[in-house]
Design a protein around this motif. Structure first.
Motif: not given
Length: 215
Positions: A103-109, A131-152
């Motif tokens: 996911l990180q690689q594809r985001w960088d691409e 939904q888990r993938v959507k939450m996992a890439i959410a930090p990338l939009r703020r310049g933070l690394p992809v991580d396992t999602p922690r749903e609120r």
């Protein structure tokens, strides 16, 4: 209706699914020294100190990074990012872990669409929810690394919307979350039943059941 959901706020975390267990073979592997959690702590530490080092307040830093002020305060007090890692309890591995690097690689691409990324890792064997993938890439939009999602947990307003929406129009994620919540909370389950009964009377234009419903 929202008042009822708010009165049972303590039940709302039940709507969040348990972490998806990783395959047994993955859980048996030793924990790597370079994990998404460690990378996240390092980048977050550096981001917080880069801003607070200029004299900006914790509140201003939190707004700029899109983080909770309490989280920013913890990182600002730390003298190294390793402190935050040590204080963070180890999280359970999940079935999404093997795909975080991809996911990180594809985001960088340049691929930033959660739907497309979900389809791609599904083709590679991932069986989890979009939904888990959507939450996992959410930090990338703020310049933070992809991580396992922690749903609120959902808000009372969101639960109200789920309950008052026609079941066929709730969507898969909302329907699954509501089902988990109603199983856990009999009061909200009764509220849901009453709402659906009233909606059925309106749809049928038949008030014969109204006296019993009012009771």
């Amino acid at each position: 209706m929202s008042d009822v959901a708010a009165a049972h706020r303590g039940c709302l975390p039940a709507a969040v699914p348990d972490p998806e267990p990783a395959p047994a073979s993955l859980e048996e592997l030793p924990e790597p020294t370079d994990t998404p959690a460690r990378r996240h702590a390092k980048q977050l530490f550096e981001a917080v100190h880069a801003i607070t080092g200029t004299g900006r307040s914790l509140s201003a830093t939190a707004r700029e990074l899109g983080l909770n002020r309490r989280t920013v305060a913890k990182y600002a007090r730390a003298t190294s990012w390793q402190e935050r890692v040590r204080r963070t309890p180890p999280r359970r591995t999940t079935s999404l872990d093997p795909y975080l690097e991809y996911l990180q690689q594809r985001w960088d691409e340049g691929e930033h669409t959660a739907t497309v990324l979900h389809q791609e890792i599904t083709a590679r064997g991932y069986q989890g929810h979009y939904q888990r993938v959507k939450m996992a890439i959410a930090p990338l939009r703020r310049g933070l690394p992809v991580d396992t999602p922690r749903e609120r947990p959902p808000s009372p307003r969101q639960v109200t919307r789920w309950i008052t929406t026609t079941p066929s129009r709730r969507g898969l994620h909302g329907a699954e979350a509501l089902a988990r919540l109603l199983t856990h909370c009999p009061e909200l389950e009764r509220t849901h039943d009453l709402v659906r009964q009233f909606a059925a009377m309106l749809d049928a234009r038949d008030a014969a059941a109204l006296p019993n419903w009012l009771e």
